[in-house]
Scaffold this active site. Structure first.
Site, PDB file in Angstrom:
ATOM      1  N   TRP A   1       0.803  -1.216   0.000  1.00 23.57           N
ATOM      2  CA  TRP A   1       0.000   0.000   0.000  1.00 23.57           C
ATOM      3  C   TRP A   1       0.839   1.271   0.000  1.00 23.57           C
ATOM      4  O   TRP A   1       0.336   2.349  -0.318  1.00 23.57           O
ATOM      5  CB  TRP A   1      -0.904   0.028   1.247  1.00 23.57           C
ATOM      6  CG  TRP A   1      -0.159  -0.206   2.528  1.00 23.57           C
ATOM      7  CD1 TRP A   1       0.025  -1.396   3.168  1.00 23.57           C
ATOM      8  CD2 TRP A   1       0.545   0.774   3.301  1.00 23.57           C
ATOM      9  NE1 TRP A   1       0.797  -1.217   4.295  1.00 23.57           N
ATOM     10  CE2 TRP A   1       1.123   0.101   4.407  1.00 23.57           C
ATOM     11  CE3 TRP A   1       0.724   2.148   3.183  1.00 23.57           C
ATOM     12  CZ2 TRP A   1       1.878   0.760   5.365  1.00 23.57           C
ATOM     13  CZ3 TRP A   1       1.491   2.812   4.147  1.00 23.57           C
ATOM     14  CH2 TRP A   1       2.048   2.106   5.221  1.00 23.57           C
TER      15      TRP A   1
ATOM     16  N   LYS B   1      -3.210  -9.245  -6.517  1.00 24.94           N
ATOM     17  CA  LYS B   1      -3.978  -8.854  -5.336  1.00 24.94           C
ATOM     18  C   LYS B   1      -3.277  -7.672  -4.678  1.00 24.94           C
ATOM     19  O   LYS B   1      -2.215  -7.801  -4.072  1.00 24.94           O
ATOM     20  CB  LYS B   1      -4.096  -9.986  -4.314  1.00 24.94           C
ATOM     21  CG  LYS B   1      -5.124  -9.645  -3.211  1.00 24.94           C
ATOM     22  CD  LYS B   1      -4.979 -10.500  -1.987  1.00 24.94           C
ATOM     23  CE  LYS B   1      -3.965  -9.966  -1.004  1.00 24.94           C
ATOM     24  NZ  LYS B   1      -4.343  -8.660  -0.371  1.00 24.94           N
TER      25      LYS B   1
ATOM     26  N   SER C   1       5.648  -7.454   4.159  1.00 22.01           N
ATOM     27  CA  SER C   1       6.319  -7.747   5.422  1.00 22.01           C
ATOM     28  C   SER C   1       7.173  -9.007   5.345  1.00 22.01           C
ATOM     29  O   SER C   1       6.913  -9.918   4.554  1.00 22.01           O
ATOM     30  CB  SER C   1       5.290  -7.907   6.540  1.00 22.01           C
ATOM     31  OG  SER C   1       4.620  -9.154   6.430  1.00 22.01           O
TER      32      SER C   1
ATOM     33  N   GLU D   1      10.541  -8.886  -1.921  1.00 22.39           N
ATOM     34  CA  GLU D   1      11.217  -7.778  -1.271  1.00 22.39           C
ATOM     35  C   GLU D   1      10.441  -7.480  -0.001  1.00 22.39           C
ATOM     36  O   GLU D   1       9.289  -7.047  -0.051  1.00 22.39           O
ATOM     37  CB  GLU D   1      11.267  -6.537  -2.155  1.00 22.39           C
ATOM     38  CG  GLU D   1      12.006  -5.391  -1.464  1.00 22.39           C
ATOM     39  CD  GLU D   1      12.033  -4.119  -2.263  1.00 22.39           C
ATOM     40  OE1 GLU D   1      12.909  -4.007  -3.143  1.00 22.39           O
ATOM     41  OE2 GLU D   1      11.181  -3.238  -2.025  1.00 22.39           O
TER      42      GLU D   1
ATOM     43  N   CYS E   1       9.938   1.093   2.254  1.00 19.01           N
ATOM     44  CA  CYS E   1      10.756  -0.069   2.617  1.00 19.01           C
ATOM     45  C   CYS E   1      12.198   0.323   2.917  1.00 19.01           C
ATOM     46  O   CYS E   1      12.838  -0.263   3.795  1.00 19.01           O
ATOM     47  CB  CYS E   1      10.726  -1.100   1.487  1.00 19.01           C
ATOM     48  SG  CYS E   1       9.110  -1.816   1.175  1.00 19.01           S
TER      49      CYS E   1
END
Length: 463
Positions: A138, A162, A214, A235, A269
């Site tokens: 997101w 998804k 995650s 990743e 990230c």
């Protein structure tokens, strides 16, 4: 395309800026997920046989369709995730650039000739894997998705995508825009939460899974793939360090730390998650970093995005509160503000130690925890002693220190003197808890294909 089977529940999204309702979308149930995989499988064979140049042409058309809807997608992204308007639009346009890049790289992605016998020919052929499941995050939903989807599609795969349940409207609309210019079934989008993602990664119909998210989810995907045989590209989380040498301008170092820790409210990230500054410049650096945080807190409407939801805000505040209880000092921020939405202030902590959760774990919020070190070597050692391996940054004017950092930091990307520096298409392989495989760049085309070796030679002459 979407499937028409019954769904099991809904995802409801609230605007992180003010807590108002963005909307609700259905969660795909098992029937829809199996239907999506069936549709992708049906399209995969014809798409794999499509000329690479034609696939590239269609991907260019997809990029232009994204341009036409850039403002719409950026506004939707801002409403769902809280991303600042300019940054949201920048993310969409980054996605456009990525699709264009893969549209050019895909048709020239090729195998290699091999040296064999004088009267024989040997070469490799890159073939699509088949059906790729893409699970995207997101925090930059269009840019990240464009990379995974573009690389998979241009190399001849069909994709079931998804998007994160925290931005389902953005992901669903992106899927509609791209699918309109592609053959039926080449790109199928399903919305849903963790259960939908779990099922997608556990079914044997899937040939590859590309995941950005995650570390815990990444580990679960890798375990599932051990049973299904799917190729996995992931990743995952990072705990990126910033090491600051004693020979740099402390005000400039503070600017770099603030950009790294506070951009998109730390929800990147490769955000700076922990800072090691040399004692010789520590005090002016901390003063300047606190001032950077205060400036963002005073003008949060244009300089500081909210966190994506209150659940994440609770996690961030938990890290900060635990650090303070363990001896850290708050120089700025550190208090949950009153009012609607899920804002959290830009926060600077000093006197942090390695035993603190805020230094050991990915906080994923606008928090800059700072540890003062006695030497560059100590900062480098502490930066390297981590279970993650995504990226790290070093600020130094000494080439020997820069070279030492490159040699000793076991991460996918080492950045010298720019926290978000890097050339377009610069690929990297995250390590350990941060994932595995190339998640972007030209090498992602290799991840999305499998290699077949061909050997040809003349039969013996008859009679």
């Amino acid at each position: 395309m979407t499937t028409g089977a019954p769904t099991t529940s809904e995802i409801t999204v609230l605007n992180p800026h003010d807590g108002t309702l963005v909307g609700s979308l259905p969660c795909a149930g098992e029937d829809e997920i199996r239907g999506a995989l069936t549709a992708a499988r049906s399209a995969a064979s014809d798409w794999a046989r499509t000329d690479p140049e034609e696939r590239g042409r269609m991907l260019r058309a997809a990029a232009e369709a994204l341009v036409q809807h850039a403002t719409e997608l950026a506004e939707l992204n801002t409403r769902e995730t809280g991303k600042l308007a300019q940054e949201a639009l920048g993310g969409v346009m980054a996605g456009v650039g990525t699709l264009r890049q893969y549209a050019e790289l895909g048709p020239v992605h090729r195998g290699h000739s091999l040296r064999g016998g004088v009267l024989a020919a040997d070469w490799t052929v890159a073939e699509p894997r088949g059906v790729v499941v893409a699970l995207t995050p997101w925090n930059d939903p269009v840019a990240v998705a464009a990379g995974l989807l573009g690389a998979a599609i241009v190399t001849g795969n069909a994709v079931v995508h998804k998007p994160s349940e925290r931005c389902p409207h953005t992901g669903a609309r992106l899927g509609e825009i791209l699918a309109e210019v592609l053959p039926e079934g080449v790109l199928v989008t399903v919305t849903g939460g963790p259960e939908a993602g779990r099922l997608l990664t556990q079914l044997p119909e899937v040939d590859a899974v590309a995941h950005v998210g995650s570390s815990a989810t990444g580990r679960a995907i890798a375990l599932a793939a051990a049973q299904t045989g799917a190729h996995v590209i992931r990743e995952n989380g990072g705990n990126d360090a910033l090491v600051i040498d004693d020979d740099v301008d402390p005000a400039w170092a503070a600017e770099q730390a603030a950009i790294g820790a506070f951009t998109n409210a730390g929800q990147i990230c490769t955000s700076v998650e922990r800072v090691y500054v040399h004692r010789q410049i520590a005090e002016p650096f901390l003063e300047a970093l606190a001032a950077e945080a205060r400036a963002r807190n005073r003008d949060r409407d244009t300089m500081l995005a909210p966190l994506v939801d209150r659940r994440l805000r609770e996690t961030v505040q938990g890290h900060v509160a635990a650090a303070v209880a363990d001896g850290a000092t708050v120089l700025e921020g550190g208090v949950v503000p009153d009012g609607p939405g899920s804002f959290y202030p830009a926060t600077v902590l000093r006197d942090c130690t390695e035993r603190m959760q805020v230094m050991r774990e990915e906080t994923f919020g606008p928090v800059a925890p700072v540890a003062v070190v006695e030497s560059f070597a100590e900062g480098l050692r502490l930066a390297a002693a981590d279970r993650y391996g995504l990226a790290a940054t070093v600020l130094t004017g000494r080439i020997a220190h820069a070279q030492r950092a490159v040699a000793e930091l076991a991460v996918g990307t080492v950045k010298i003197n720019n926290v978000f520096g890097g050339a377009p298409g610069g690929s990297a392989q995250p390590r350990r808890d941060s994932g595995a495989g190339f998640g972007y760049g030209p090498e992602l085309l290799d991840e999305m294909t499998q290699v077949k070796v061909v050997h040809v030679e003349m039969p013996p002459a008859r009679g």
